[in-house]
Design a protein around this motif. Structure first.
Motif, PDB file in Angstrom:
ATOM      1  N   PRO A 142     -81.220 -41.027  29.795  1.00 46.87           N
ATOM      2  CA  PRO A 142     -79.776 -40.882  30.028  1.00 46.87           C
ATOM      3  C   PRO A 142     -78.965 -40.950  28.729  1.00 46.87           C
ATOM      4  N   GLY A 143     -79.353 -41.824  27.806  1.00 48.41           N
ATOM      5  CA  GLY A 143     -78.650 -41.924  26.530  1.00 48.41           C
ATOM      6  C   GLY A 143     -78.749 -40.648  25.719  1.00 48.41           C
ATOM      7  N   ALA A 144     -79.934 -40.060  25.692  1.00 47.67           N
ATOM      8  CA  ALA A 144     -80.116 -38.794  24.969  1.00 47.67           C
ATOM      9  C   ALA A 144     -79.249 -37.701  25.581  1.00 47.67           C
ATOM     10  N   ARG A 145     -79.221 -37.630  26.914  1.00 50.07           N
ATOM     11  CA  ARG A 145     -78.391 -36.614  27.574  1.00 50.07           C
ATOM     12  C   ARG A 145     -76.905 -36.845  27.283  1.00 50.07           C
ATOM     13  N   MET A 146     -76.442 -38.089  27.404  1.00 51.44           N
ATOM     14  CA  MET A 146     -75.030 -38.399  27.171  1.00 51.44           C
ATOM     15  C   MET A 146     -74.626 -38.118  25.727  1.00 51.44           C
ATOM     16  N   SER A 147     -75.537 -38.267  24.802  1.00 55.28           N
ATOM     17  CA  SER A 147     -75.209 -38.068  23.387  1.00 55.28           C
ATOM     18  C   SER A 147     -74.811 -36.628  23.090  1.00 55.28           C
ATOM     19  N   LEU A 148     -75.183 -35.718  23.954  1.00 57.09           N
ATOM     20  CA  LEU A 148     -74.891 -34.302  23.725  1.00 57.09           C
ATOM     21  C   LEU A 148     -73.439 -33.956  24.035  1.00 57.09           C
ATOM     22  N   ASP A 149     -72.717 -34.888  24.612  1.00 59.94           N
ATOM     23  CA  ASP A 149     -71.283 -34.702  24.859  1.00 59.94           C
ATOM     24  C   ASP A 149     -70.531 -35.154  23.611  1.00 59.94           C
ATOM     25  N   ASN A 150     -70.655 -34.345  22.574  1.00 60.46           N
ATOM     26  CA  ASN A 150     -70.102 -34.679  21.264  1.00 60.46           C
ATOM     27  C   ASN A 150     -69.768 -33.380  20.544  1.00 60.46           C
ATOM     28  N   ALA A 151     -68.784 -33.413  19.668  1.00 60.23           N
ATOM     29  CA  ALA A 151     -68.406 -32.201  18.925  1.00 60.23           C
ATOM     30  C   ALA A 151     -69.556 -31.710  18.049  1.00 60.23           C
ATOM     31  N   LYS A 152     -70.288 -32.632  17.439  1.00 63.01           N
ATOM     32  CA  LYS A 152     -71.437 -32.274  16.611  1.00 63.01           C
ATOM     33  C   LYS A 152     -72.708 -32.696  17.333  1.00 63.01           C
ATOM     34  N   GLU A 172     -86.522 -33.940   7.128  1.00 57.80           N
ATOM     35  CA  GLU A 172     -86.537 -35.312   6.623  1.00 57.80           C
ATOM     36  C   GLU A 172     -85.932 -36.256   7.654  1.00 57.80           C
ATOM     37  N   LEU A 173     -86.600 -37.376   7.887  1.00 60.73           N
ATOM     38  CA  LEU A 173     -86.107 -38.378   8.824  1.00 60.73           C
ATOM     39  C   LEU A 173     -84.831 -39.010   8.269  1.00 60.73           C
ATOM     40  N   VAL A 174     -83.740 -38.968   9.051  1.00 55.93           N
ATOM     41  CA  VAL A 174     -82.467 -39.537   8.604  1.00 55.93           C
ATOM     42  C   VAL A 174     -81.946 -40.640   9.522  1.00 55.93           C
ATOM     43  N   HIS A 175     -82.481 -40.745  10.752  1.00 56.13           N
ATOM     44  CA  HIS A 175     -82.011 -41.765  11.691  1.00 56.13           C
ATOM     45  C   HIS A 175     -83.115 -42.025  12.708  1.00 56.13           C
ATOM     46  N   GLU A 224     -75.144 -45.829  27.480  1.00 55.15           N
ATOM     47  CA  GLU A 224     -73.911 -45.497  26.761  1.00 55.15           C
ATOM     48  C   GLU A 224     -73.979 -45.958  25.301  1.00 55.15           C
ATOM     49  N   MET A 225     -74.570 -47.111  25.054  1.00 56.74           N
ATOM     50  CA  MET A 225     -74.705 -47.632  23.695  1.00 56.74           C
ATOM     51  C   MET A 225     -75.668 -46.763  22.877  1.00 56.74           C
ATOM     52  N   ILE A 226     -76.737 -46.334  23.519  1.00 52.60           N
ATOM     53  CA  ILE A 226     -77.703 -45.446  22.855  1.00 52.60           C
ATOM     54  C   ILE A 226     -77.026 -44.122  22.524  1.00 52.60           C
ATOM     55  N   ALA A 227     -76.264 -43.598  23.463  1.00 53.63           N
ATOM     56  CA  ALA A 227     -75.543 -42.340  23.238  1.00 53.63           C
ATOM     57  C   ALA A 227     -74.578 -42.472  22.070  1.00 53.63           C
ATOM     58  N   GLU A 228     -73.854 -43.569  21.998  1.00 56.87           N
ATOM     59  CA  GLU A 228     -72.900 -43.777  20.901  1.00 56.87           C
ATOM     60  C   GLU A 228     -73.618 -43.871  19.560  1.00 56.87           C
ATOM     61  N   ASN A 229     -74.752 -44.539  19.544  1.00 61.00           N
ATOM     62  CA  ASN A 229     -75.540 -44.640  18.320  1.00 61.00           C
ATOM     63  C   ASN A 229     -75.948 -43.245  17.844  1.00 61.00           C
ATOM     64  N   LEU A 230     -76.432 -42.431  18.771  1.00 61.12           N
ATOM     65  CA  LEU A 230     -76.834 -41.067  18.417  1.00 61.12           C
ATOM     66  C   LEU A 230     -75.638 -40.226  17.987  1.00 61.12           C
ATOM     67  N   LYS A 231     -74.516 -40.351  18.679  1.00 68.97           N
ATOM     68  CA  LYS A 231     -73.320 -39.593  18.308  1.00 68.97           C
ATOM     69  C   LYS A 231     -72.877 -39.931  16.886  1.00 68.97           C
ATOM     70  N   ASP A 232     -72.944 -41.212  16.520  1.00 71.36           N
ATOM     71  CA  ASP A 232     -72.600 -41.611  15.152  1.00 71.36           C
ATOM     72  C   ASP A 232     -73.522 -40.910  14.150  1.00 71.36           C
ATOM     73  N   ALA A 233     -74.811 -40.843  14.480  1.00 70.24           N
ATOM     74  CA  ALA A 233     -75.759 -40.156  13.598  1.00 70.24           C
ATOM     75  C   ALA A 233     -75.472 -38.668  13.539  1.00 70.24           C
ATOM     76  N   TYR A 234     -75.143 -38.050  14.675  1.00 63.55           N
ATOM     77  CA  TYR A 234     -74.809 -36.629  14.685  1.00 63.55           C
ATOM     78  C   TYR A 234     -73.579 -36.373  13.810  1.00 63.55           C
TER      79      TYR A 234
END
Length: 136
Positions: free
Chosen positions: A55-65, A106-109, A122-132
């Protein structure tokens, strides 16, 4: 190894939102050789994959980047693909579920199981969004 009919619905939770399933070491090498950013999700049958990781991976895709490409390997099923993906995640120890963001190979996150287990999607999604936002 888990039977394919058991993991099929778990695979589909990611594939229906655009994740490409990688089954071989060669698939992983080809994906990570591409230019741009690649999110690799090491999927799993465990409860934290069902409740938090997918679910976190899916939610992370709701991001501008978002990453240029989305791929997934399945622990306990796609042995060669998972091993090859984990080689690229060094120095992090093998864990599943896990998520790794690569930029131009190259691994960045990295999100290891201990970053996923017990944390809301939701926390996982936010973490990924920050990386994106930083790398994509």
């Amino acid at each position: 190894m888990y039977p394919e009919e058991m993991v099929k619905p778990m695979r589909e939770e990611l594939s229906v939102v655009g994740f490409q399933e990688l089954y071989t070491a060669e698939d992983v090498e080809q994906a990570l050789a591409k230019e741009g950013t690649t999110l690799v999700v090491v999927n799993s049958v465990c409860g934290c994959a069902a409740r938090n990781a997918r679910p976190g991976a899916r939610m992370s895709l709701d991001n501008a980047k978002t990453p240029t490409q989305l791929v997934t390997v399945f622990a306990g099923v796609d042995k060669d693909a998972v091993s090859k993906a984990r080689e690229h995640m060094f120095p992090f120890p093998p864990s599943s579920p896990s998520m790794a963001l690569f930029k131009n190979g190259e691994l960045v996150h990295m999100l290891e199981r201990h970053h996923i287990e017990g944390r809301p999607a939701e926390m996982i999604a936010e973490n990924l969004k920050d990386a994106y936002n930083e790398f994509c």
